[in-house]
Design a protein around this motif. Structure first.
Motif, PDB file in Angstrom:
ATOM      1  N   SER A 104      31.697  35.358  37.223  1.00 23.73           N
ATOM      2  CA  SER A 104      32.808  34.829  36.447  1.00 23.73           C
ATOM      3  C   SER A 104      32.927  33.347  36.761  1.00 23.73           C
ATOM      4  N   SER A 146      30.234  30.828  38.502  1.00 24.87           N
ATOM      5  CA  SER A 146      28.946  31.535  38.644  1.00 24.87           C
ATOM      6  C   SER A 146      27.786  30.841  37.950  1.00 24.87           C
ATOM      7  N   VAL A 182      28.613  37.748  32.241  1.00 24.32           N
ATOM      8  CA  VAL A 182      29.620  36.843  32.799  1.00 24.32           C
ATOM      9  C   VAL A 182      30.832  36.892  31.894  1.00 24.32           C
ATOM     10  N   HIS A 183      31.967  36.493  32.418  1.00 27.71           N
ATOM     11  CA  HIS A 183      33.228  36.594  31.684  1.00 27.71           C
ATOM     12  C   HIS A 183      33.339  35.468  30.661  1.00 27.71           C
ATOM     13  N   HIS A 187      38.426  42.483  30.856  1.00 21.65           N
ATOM     14  CA  HIS A 187      37.312  41.736  30.283  1.00 21.65           C
ATOM     15  C   HIS A 187      36.439  42.609  29.391  1.00 21.65           C
ATOM     16  N   SER A 234      32.394  43.268  30.621  1.00 19.32           N
ATOM     17  CA  SER A 234      32.806  43.507  32.001  1.00 19.32           C
ATOM     18  C   SER A 234      31.583  43.736  32.886  1.00 19.32           C
ATOM     19  N   GLY A 243      33.302  34.492  41.433  1.00 22.09           N
ATOM     20  CA  GLY A 243      34.307  34.935  40.470  1.00 22.09           C
ATOM     21  C   GLY A 243      35.574  35.343  41.183  1.00 22.09           C
ATOM     22  N   ASP A 302      36.290  42.381  39.526  1.00 18.62           N
ATOM     23  CA  ASP A 302      35.354  43.006  38.593  1.00 18.62           C
ATOM     24  C   ASP A 302      33.971  43.077  39.247  1.00 18.62           C
ATOM     25  N   THR A 339      42.764  43.422  40.126  1.00 21.64           N
ATOM     26  CA  THR A 339      42.935  43.122  38.717  1.00 21.64           C
ATOM     27  C   THR A 339      44.161  43.821  38.153  1.00 21.64           C
ATOM     28  N   GLU A 390      42.193  34.471  38.717  1.00 22.30           N
ATOM     29  CA  GLU A 390      41.295  34.497  37.571  1.00 22.30           C
ATOM     30  C   GLU A 390      41.849  33.651  36.437  1.00 22.30           C
ATOM     31  N   LEU A 438      34.620  29.140  33.156  1.00 18.58           N
ATOM     32  CA  LEU A 438      33.162  29.092  33.307  1.00 18.58           C
ATOM     33  C   LEU A 438      32.580  28.158  32.255  1.00 18.58           C
TER      34      LEU A 438
END
Length: 350
Positions: free
Chosen positions: A19, A22, A45-46, A108, A111, A134, A138, A267, A339, A345
């Motif tokens: 995330s 990253s 990736v998110h 997400h 995910s 991240g 997750d 989360t 987050e 990102l």
């Protein structure tokens, strides 16, 4: 790159999740992989629902392996990088990938947990999961399933990661995971994939169930308590309001509703904080709407409720709404959401 790897089905799969923060270790990883890398590389990736990401282009430019958005039903090939597109879960099968618009997992879609859990179910001991920088957790449940299925887990060193939440959660879930700094992660991955190929040649029974991993990506049957669930809780899903069940694994527990939303513990706490603020604003709206109706009754339908002081009730409701609005404006979540606060990102970097 030789033609042969592109035509064959890989016997090992490398799944990478990350995330915020990253991108740098991800680029270091793919840059260090050889052109005849014997495993397929799946990346989640998110990205959210953003359609502006150029992540595959960036990975292709920095790597000796071709990278592209994954396509539903696309065959898996070694020495290729498949990237989860925005708004879709990336799901691994034995010889192909699929895309899912299923419920968000850990807030997400795509995910990391969905990718890892699907690999645990279908690839088993031949899978290698890598967790990069991240926030929150997750991927932690996913790596627990990968390890239980006989696969291997690598984690970016939390001291090296820009955001240590996901690496730390993964290490808590799989205490035997290997850690690596970004500048050495490609070498560690290369060695892990070599071990995965050895395991694939000598398969062993998996101690995890395909059902447990499959529920990460697919709809759950409505039941009082599913076979894989440990207990019902008094909490409701922050996204849909359905009741949450707790699922206990060896090193970690997580939560899911019957719709299919999943949450790691951290989360879930962040999602509940967001939901609490939303409920306060919903209460403000409800009071203001009730006040407006009382004024309407006073001005337009005076005979609707004889003897009822509609105007006075409207003023009292409006006063309560103003008080609650002040509270909402000053609302500060007691549970931080790293987050949400993390640097986005950057997938448009050169």
């Amino acid at each position: 790159m030789s033609a042969e790897p592109s035509r064959s089905t890989p016997t090992a799969v490398l799944a990478v999740g990350g995330s915020a923060g990253s991108l740098t270790p991800l680029l270091a990883l793919v840059r260090g992989l050889p052109p005849q890398f014997p495993a397929a590389v799946l990346v989640t990736v998110h990205l959210g629902d953003s359609q502006n990401s150029r992540l595959p282009e960036i990975l292709s430019r920095r790597s000796r392996l071709p990278a592209a958005w994954a396509r539903d039903g696309e065959p898996l090939r070694p020495a290729r990088v498949y990237v989860a597109p925005p708004g879709f879960h990336l799901v691994a099968a034995a010889d192909s990938v699929s895309l899912s618009r299923g419920p968000r997992v850990n807030r997400h879609r795509p995910s990391v947990d969905v990718l890892f859990a699907s690999m645990a179910s279908t690839i088993g001991p031949a899978g290698v999961a890598v967790v990069l920088s991240g926030a929150l957790d997750d991927g932690a449940v996913g790596v627990a399933l990968v390890a239980a299925a006989g696969g291997e887990v690598l984690v970016e060193d939390p001291d090296d990661a820009e955001f240590s939440g996901m690496p730390l959660a993964a290490l808590h879930a799989v205490t035997a995971a290997t850690t690596s700094r970004a500048d050495d992660i490609a070498r560690a991955v290369d060695q892990a994939v070599a071990r995965a190929l050895d395991r694939a040649a000598k398969p062993t029974p998996s101690p995890t169930t395909a059902e447990e991993a499959d529920t990460m990506a697919h709809h759950l049957a409505i039941d009082y308590l599913a076979q894989t669930e440990s207990r019902l809780t008094r909490m409701s899903c922050p996204e849909c309001g359905g009741s949450l069940a707790q699922i206990d694994l060896d090193q970690i527990s997580y939560f899911r509703c019957h719709i299919g939303h999943h949450y790691g513990p951290q989360t879930l706490a962040a999602a509940q904080a967001d939901a609490s603020e939303a409920k306060i604003w919903s209460a403000v709206a409800g009071l203001e709407e009730e006040a407006a109706l009382q004024r309407y009754l006073y001005e337009t339908v005076p005979h609707a409720s004889p003897g009822t002081p509609h105007l006075q009730v409207a003023e009292q409701l409006a006063q309560r709404a103003d008080q609650l609005r002040e509270l909402a404006h000053a609302w500060t979540p007691l549970v931080p959401d790293p987050e949400r606060d993390a640097t986005v990102l950057r997938t448009t970097a050169p």
